[in-house]
Write an enzyme that holds these catalytic residues in place. Structure first.
Site, short mmCIF file in Angstrom:
data_model
loop_
_atom_site.label_atom_id
_atom_site.label_comp_id
_atom_site.label_asym_id
_atom_site.label_seq_id
_atom_site.Cartn_x
_atom_site.Cartn_y
_atom_site.Cartn_z
N GLU A 1 83.78 60.87 -20.17
CA GLU A 1 82.57 60.15 -19.74
C GLU A 1 81.59 61.20 -19.26
O GLU A 1 81.99 62.21 -18.67
CB GLU A 1 82.90 59.16 -18.62
N CYS B 1 78.32 47.16 -28.67
CA CYS B 1 77.26 46.30 -28.12
C CYS B 1 76.10 46.17 -29.11
O CYS B 1 75.07 45.58 -28.77
CB CYS B 1 76.77 46.83 -26.78
N GLU C 1 78.61 40.98 -28.43
CA GLU C 1 79.53 42.12 -28.31
C GLU C 1 80.68 41.90 -29.30
O GLU C 1 81.16 40.76 -29.46
CB GLU C 1 80.07 42.19 -26.89
#
Length: 362
Positions: free
Chosen positions: A235, A320, A354
């Protein structure tokens, strides 16, 4: 996108239309029949943000329709929001209106709720906050049983803490997540549980080790890591990495590591093109990755990450943005085929859907 009109009676047909579009968009790739996870038709959002629209000595909560950006839409409540947010809105407004130090030049109000019942409220001002504000805010937070933050330009006053602790069960297993004010967390708590359950079902039995990119606060890492020998997650956001590390510890997960790296960097490291100090304590050659989990931003996977993905037996892709997902699936079509699909309606009454795919090497 205009503010949605919430009509529970119309919701099933609207969801069916979105799923039909998903099927049509991916028909060229032999999309399996997707599992469809419907949202609660009301009170599904755990986050809500409002402008404080002042008129005279009072204010109302307001939102703005992008089609009419100069015209505020005043709201006594917001039925899309979690029931706890709706219940708090009038009580908080009345308490703020009763105290000049809390009311003066209030610009916005943000709510962050949890399925477990915790609540964090951020009050945003167009003025510096002083001791008088804090003296009024502390008893307000205690009286309403909420966490409270005050913000103004280059100023943030945190009363107690700037995060909430989300807790729920997944397949009988209790999960705990630290969610920070201002950081991303899944807005639809019920659908998030469905996403985690579906992803866990797809990953079960694949064995080996897990590589996860774009892990955020460890939402999927916490749920999936126990299914594998080891897990390595990446991340780029520092607060998200801290939250993910906290969440791994809070859930007693000792087989997963989170590192702050972009997808391009970890791709270069795994390919041996670059070496990073952040990986000095991690032996990449010791991992036996069997699956790649990605939950990228709307832009999808970059070319380097697509090249990395081609080397995996399985790719679990949470998206998404169906358009960039379709583009990425087309780029992987020579090496991978879709074996499972899902539609998660995070945002009812909108065109957004989604989606999730499991791809297997041909």
């Amino acid at each position: 996108m205009p503010l949605p009109h919430l009509d529970p009676a119309a919701y099933p047909a609207q969801l069916a239309a979105k799923v039909a579009r998903f099927r049509a968009d991916f028909a060229a790739f032999a999309l399996p029949e997707p599992a469809v996870f419907a949202s609660n038709p009301l009170h599904y959002r755990l986050r809500a943000e409002f402008r404080a629209w002042h008129h005279g000595e009072v204010f109302d909560y307001a939102m703005f329709d992008p089609d009419h950006p100069r015209q505020p839409v005043l709201m006594a409540d917001f039925p899309a929001a979690d029931a706890a947010i709706c219940a708090l809105m009038p009580r908080l407004r009345a308490a703020i209106l009763a105290v000049e130090a809390l009311r003066r030049r209030l610009y916005g109000v943000e709510f962050l709720a949890t399925l477990s019942g915790e609540m964090l409220v951020t009050l945003i001002y167009h003025r510096p906050l002083d001791a008088a504000w804090e003296a009024a805010a502390r008893p307000l937070a205690g009286r309403l049983g909420i966490g409270l933050i005050g913000r103004s330009k280059r100023q943030k006053i945190v009363l107690e803490r700037d995060w909430v602790l989300e807790q729920f069960e997944l397949a009988g297993r209790p999960l705990r997540y630290q969610q920070f004010e201002g950081s991303f967390s899944q807005p639809n708590g019920g659908i998030n549980r469905h996403m985690l359950g579906w992803a866990s079902a797809q990953a079960a039995g694949l064995n080996g080790d897990l590589l996860e990119l774009y892990c955020g606060n460890g939402n999927f890492t916490v749920a999936l890591a126990p299914l594998f020998g080891r897990a390595l997650a990446t991340e780029v956001s520092k607060p998200a990495v801290r939250a993910a590390q906290y969440n791994l510890a809070a859930n007693a997960i000792d087989n997963a590591v989170v590192v702050r790296m972009t997808s391009e960097e970890i791709s270069a490291a795994l390919a041996g093109r670059e070496h990073f100090q952040r990986l000095k304590d991690i032996d990449l050659t010791g991992y036996r990755f069997s699956i790649l989990l990605v939950d990228p931003p709307r832009s999808g996977l970059d070319p380097a990450t697509l090249e990395l993905a081609r080397g995996f037996d399985h790719i679990l892709y949470i998206s998404c943005n169906p358009q960039t997902l379709r583009d990425n699936v087309a780029a992987l079509d020579a090496t991978h085929q879709i074996t499972a699909a899902a539609a998660f309606d995070q945002f009812p009454y909108t065109g957004h859907l989604e989606t999730g795919l499991l791809l297997r090497r041909r």
